[in-house]
Enzyme design. Structure first.
Site, mmCIF file in Angstrom:
data_model
loop_
_atom_site.group_PDB
_atom_site.id
_atom_site.type_symbol
_atom_site.label_atom_id
_atom_site.label_comp_id
_atom_site.label_asym_id
_atom_site.label_seq_id
_atom_site.Cartn_x
_atom_site.Cartn_y
_atom_site.Cartn_z
ATOM 1 N N HIS A 11 0.761 -0.946 -4.051
ATOM 2 C CA HIS A 11 1.707 -2.073 -4.108
ATOM 3 C C HIS A 11 1.911 -2.580 -5.531
ATOM 4 O O HIS A 11 2.789 -3.412 -5.758
ATOM 5 C CB HIS A 11 1.229 -3.225 -3.229
ATOM 6 C CG HIS A 11 1.147 -2.883 -1.778
ATOM 7 N ND1 HIS A 11 2.226 -2.377 -1.076
ATOM 8 C CD2 HIS A 11 0.121 -2.951 -0.887
ATOM 9 C CE1 HIS A 11 1.858 -2.152 0.177
ATOM 10 N NE2 HIS A 11 0.595 -2.484 0.308
ATOM 11 N N HIS A 35 1.292 0.917 5.012
ATOM 12 C CA HIS A 35 2.272 0.083 4.324
ATOM 13 C C HIS A 35 3.130 0.905 3.357
ATOM 14 O O HIS A 35 2.654 1.890 2.795
ATOM 15 C CB HIS A 35 1.564 -1.025 3.531
ATOM 16 C CG HIS A 35 0.727 -1.935 4.374
ATOM 17 N ND1 HIS A 35 -0.567 -1.614 4.734
ATOM 18 C CD2 HIS A 35 1.005 -3.138 4.922
ATOM 19 C CE1 HIS A 35 -1.059 -2.600 5.477
ATOM 20 N NE2 HIS A 35 -0.131 -3.527 5.616
ATOM 21 N N ASP A 60 -5.559 2.385 7.196
ATOM 22 C CA ASP A 60 -5.085 1.220 7.938
ATOM 23 C C ASP A 60 -4.118 1.614 9.064
ATOM 24 O O ASP A 60 -3.580 0.748 9.746
ATOM 25 C CB ASP A 60 -4.446 0.189 7.006
ATOM 26 C CG ASP A 60 -3.459 0.789 6.023
ATOM 27 O OD1 ASP A 60 -3.213 2.007 6.088
ATOM 28 O OD2 ASP A 60 -2.936 0.040 5.174
ATOM 29 N N ASP A 85 -0.541 5.676 3.810
ATOM 30 C CA ASP A 85 -1.040 4.350 4.125
ATOM 31 C C ASP A 85 -0.051 3.709 5.100
ATOM 32 O O ASP A 85 1.133 4.057 5.102
ATOM 33 C CB ASP A 85 -1.130 3.549 2.821
ATOM 34 C CG ASP A 85 -1.762 2.179 2.979
ATOM 35 O OD1 ASP A 85 -2.969 2.058 2.726
ATOM 36 O OD2 ASP A 85 -1.036 1.231 3.360
#
Length: 351
Positions: free
Chosen positions: A163, A202, A280, A200
């Site tokens: 991120h 996200h 995740d 991931d």
């Protein structure tokens, strides 16, 4: 030369400075063949005053992965490679001076790691207990590219701060290790085509912003579109996006991954794959909202490593997000499976 000239632009002063910083960095060093291309330091793990428990991330995950592998006899402790900490000069290869200076504010770091009480902690403590572990992991990600080119594969038992971009951190990511790793590889490893496979849960909006107009980098990002970061501007820079819905189950997930890898293979021939292997996606993860079984994660990783090995492409793996205690066990099991399938070699043979 007039600005309207069609002649290609030469390197700018900023390009030259970046190149000099990369060439003078100490993060690349020679590793003896007796070591496995598994990178980890006890300094990766974050612990201060219990405040780390205020974020769902398991900040002792990295050490627990290694302890599983060593205690169960899969990897000798003395064969793990200790990276160096990324210095300010290393970080300036990608980050702006103003961004790095902003991390001298505990308030700013608290926002990035999503733990408001960090605001109240003196910044020298934040640097030592939180940002230093992150900088060690950045050093590990950067070194992993060199190891992958030398050995065919590498695992940084950490990193994957996808991120964070050059000018902005967020989502528990303070440094752009993926961007840094690739920029170092372009200069030091003499390569010009890199594929990021970001699995991931996200969206990897940090590296997407950093490589927005860079044709040398192909991004395959498969993520839950219904959760953070909702970065629609960054999505425009994904070469191949696979948007999942919350509740996606294992069989559907693996089927979509198979199709995505086939498309990626036909579109781009990289010289290095950076695999962001967040866990995740696991069923029950409080942030990922996907329903993938532990076995599904193991199969996912095997598919990506096989994708690389079948094409003889070096691959480095970063562990990235994963917000349950179970993550460390699943990652260790996956690495053990990769070894048993002969996709990696954890044994004590040289080379």
């Amino acid at each position: 030369m007039s600005s309207s000239s069609a002649a290609p632009k030469g390197p700018t002063a900023a390009d030259a400075l970046r190149r000099n910083r990369i060439l003078s960095s100490k993060l690349y060093f020679d590793v003896p063949g007796s070591k496995a291309p598994v990178v980890y330091s006890a300094a990766y793990d974050i612990a201060f005053l219990g405040i780390e428990k205020l974020h769902p991330f398991d900040s002792s995950k990295w050490g627990r992965i290694c302890r599983f592998l060593t205690a169960e006899g899969h990897l000798e402790k003395n064969r793990v490679i200790e990276p160096l900490e990324a210095s300010k000069e290393d970080l300036l290869v990608v980050h702006t001076d103003s961004y790095l200076n902003s991390l001298k504010s505990s308030f700013r770091v608290a926002a990035i790691v999503e733990v408001p009480p960090v605001t109240l902690i003196p910044n020298w403590v934040v640097q030592q207990k939180l940002l230093y572990p992150f900088r060690k992991q950045v050093g590990g990600s950067i070194l992993s590219a060199k190891l992958a080119l030398e050995r065919g594969w590498a695992v940084n038992v950490g990193g994957g701060f996808h991120h964070c971009s050059a000018e902005e951190g967020g989502g528990f990511c303070a440094y752009a290790d993926i961007t840094l790793c690739i920029q170092f590889a372009f200069v030091r490893l003499n390569i010009s085509r890199v594929m990021i496979i970001d699995l991931d849960a996200h969206q990897g909006n940090g590296h997407e912003k950093d490589f927005a107009n860079d044709g040398r980098v192909y991004i395959l990002d498969m993520y839950n579109a219904g959760i953070y970061p909702f970065d629609h501007a960054a999505k425009r820079h994904i070469d191949q996006k696979v948007e999942l819905v919350s509740g996606t189950k294992t069989d559907d997930y693996l089927d979509q991954l198979d199709k995505a890898l086939k498309v990626a293979e036909s579109r781009f021939q990289p010289q290095l794959i950076v695999y962001n292997a967040g866990t995740d996606i696991l069923d029950g993860d409080p942030l990922g909202n996907l329903n993938i079984s532990p076995e599904g994660v193991v199969i996912r990783d095997e598919k990506v490593f096989r994708f690389a090995k079948d094409q003889n492409i070096p691959l480095l793996m970063l562990t990235s997000g994963g917000y349950m205690k179970l993550s460390a066990r699943v990652i260790a099991d996956s690495i053990i499976n990769l070894s048993q399938k002969n996709l990696i070699q954890l044994g004590s043979q040289l080379g």
